[in-house]
Design an enzyme around this catalytic site. Structure first.
Site, PDB file in Angstrom:
ATOM      1  N   THR A 149      -2.222  15.208 -20.635  1.00 12.78           N
ATOM      2  CA  THR A 149      -1.604  16.236 -19.658  1.00 12.78           C
ATOM      3  C   THR A 149      -2.582  17.557 -20.028  1.00 12.78           C
ATOM      4  OG1 THR A 149      -0.025  17.857 -18.995  1.00 12.78           O
ATOM      5  CG2 THR A 149       0.160  16.859 -21.084  1.00 12.78           C
ATOM      6  N   ASP A 164      -1.303  20.254 -19.477  1.00  6.55           N
ATOM      7  CA  ASP A 164      -0.355  21.317 -20.192  1.00  6.55           C
ATOM      8  C   ASP A 164      -0.229  21.414 -21.676  1.00  6.55           C
ATOM      9  OD1 ASP A 164       0.394  21.332 -17.494  1.00  6.55           O
ATOM     10  OD2 ASP A 164       2.068  20.198 -17.428  1.00  6.55           O
ATOM     11  N   GLU A 208       2.787  29.385 -15.070  1.00  6.08           N
ATOM     12  CA  GLU A 208       3.518  29.269 -13.963  1.00  6.08           C
ATOM     13  C   GLU A 208       4.979  29.114 -14.123  1.00  6.08           C
ATOM     14  OE1 GLU A 208       2.683  25.422 -12.102  1.00  6.08           O
ATOM     15  OE2 GLU A 208       2.864  24.196 -14.121  1.00  6.08           O
ATOM     16  N   HIS A 255      -4.324  23.613  -8.646  1.00  2.70           N
ATOM     17  CA  HIS A 255      -4.821  22.245  -8.901  1.00  2.70           C
ATOM     18  C   HIS A 255      -6.576  22.120  -9.361  1.00  2.70           C
ATOM     19  CE1 HIS A 255      -1.111  21.414  -7.151  1.00  2.70           C
ATOM     20  NE2 HIS A 255      -1.124  20.159  -7.862  1.00  2.70           N
ATOM     21  N   VAL A 256      -7.101  23.305  -8.992  1.00  4.03           N
ATOM     22  CA  VAL A 256      -8.393  23.431  -9.656  1.00  4.03           C
ATOM     23  C   VAL A 256      -8.514  23.000 -11.063  1.00  4.03           C
ATOM     24  CG1 VAL A 256     -10.211  25.118 -10.143  1.00  4.03           C
ATOM     25  CG2 VAL A 256      -9.425  25.236  -7.975  1.00  4.03           C
TER      26      VAL A 256
END
Ligand code: F6P
Length: 343
Positions: free
Chosen positions: A126, A128, A223, A273-274
């Site tokens: 991920t 993240d 985000e 999403h870049v």
């Protein structure tokens, strides 16, 4: 052995590099046959497969995305799903499945192993970097690089116009990408989910900075960031069909407040999403290669119910149960220690 491979959840740079490494090590070292499932668990249920060979994986090391396709969703979404996975393993004569996924996919893999004894090995993926049990996930380093390059570019336009740029990055409920990209990009401040923000404090710090003749400011916002309860109204959150909160847009709220309260010309940049697209960095390619080799080795060692993780400079096995739907927060020492660089 005959071993299945799937990629689940959101894509991230380096998935193909992991698959390629599994195939190389599997074919060359063990004489294995690798079977790729298309579109994550859907491919397992519907037995939609593609052969994974050194030939079919040739040239994929630097390619973003996944040759297998990926999807959100879980076999536990239907009452027969887990039994269908077990039936596919038997029907295709598989000795194991390597599941490459994030928090959601690995939690499902853990549950399938625990409840049905399925022979599953995990690989943590991920952008993240929020998976418990591993120091780092692949894709994170690439996303940080992309965000840092964007911040570098934003400095010059912000300076030309004396603007505040609010840059929103991904990360779900963890502020890893924001913290790393903020440090690497020389941001003015970083706002992360782990520390609910006080909009008064953000504006005060920006005003103080601008009083000392520094006009351009870069505010990096994760985000998943949210205000200290009761300090600022934000819209009700919405959820996708899997019950995940739909994130994105908190930077609009922060930018609007900054503009209204300080009068500074303020713009928003959402990287979106870049951050997940394109080629993995060299660091991620190496990590993916080591993860892939370790994953197929773990299958041969019978280490089912485990995933391969990075601990220091080692790649070692760790229980899949560690994931358990949790989200690994940013190291507070890293975040607090970086404050000296922020306004
Ligand atoms: O988990 C990876 C991630 O990119 C998050 O950072 C982000 O919140 C989410 O996926 C976006 O998901 P989707 O691809 O469904 O828009």
């Amino acid at each position: 052995m005959r071993v299945g491979v799937l990629t689940g959840g959101g894509d991230c740079p380096g998935l193909n590099a992991v698959i390629r490494a599994i195939v190389r090590q599997g074919e060359r070292t063990y004489g294995d046959e690798l079977v790729g499932f298309l579109d994550a668990w859907d491919g397992v249920r519907d037995r939609k497969t593609m052969p994974l060979t050194i030939e079919t994986m040739r040239g994929t090391l630097p390619k973003g995305g996944t040759v297998l396709g990926t999807k959100r969703g879980s076999p536990f979404d239907s009452s027969s799903g887990a039994a269908e996975v077990a039936a596919t393993i038997t029907a295709l004569g598989l000795h194991g499945i390597i599941v490459i996924g994030g928090n959601g996919t690995l939690s499902v893999a853990s549950r399938l192993h625990e409840t049905h004894g399925l022979p599953i090995v995990g690989v943590p993926k991920t952008i993240d970097n929020d998976i418990e049990g591993t120091d780092v996930t692949f894709g994170f380093h690439t996303a940080v690089q992309i965000a840092t390059e964007a911040i570098d570019r934003l400095h010059t336009t912000a300076e030309s116009h004396d603007r505040v740029m609010v840059v929103e990055v991904m990360g779900r409920h963890s502020g890893w990408i924001a913290t790393y990209a903020g440090i690497a990009g020389g941001a003015t401040m970083v706002v992360i989910p782990e520390k609910p923000f006080d909009i008064d404090d953000i504006c005060r710090r920006l005003a103080r900075r601008h009083e000392s003749n520094r006009f351009a400011s870069i505010v990096v916002v994760a985000e998943g960031a949210s205000p200290i309860p009761g300090t600022l109204d934000i819209d009700e959150r919405t959820y996708d069909r899997f019950g995940h909160v739909l994130l994105g847009g908190i930077s609009d709220v922060i930018a609007r407040e900054i503009a209204e309260r300080t009068g500074f010309d303020t713009r928003v940049v959402m990287l979106g999403h870049v951050q997940r697209g394109g080629t993995p960095t060299a660091y991620d390619r190496v990590l993916c290669t080591r993860f892939g080799v370790a994953a197929i080795n773990l299958v041969h060692d019978g280490g089912f119910g485990q995933m391969v993780v990075a601990r220091g400079s080692e790649i070692v096995p760790a229980p899949l149960a560690l994931v358990d739907g949790r989200s690994k927060p940013v190291d507070p020492a890293l975040f607090d220690g970086a404050q000296v660089f922020f306004a």
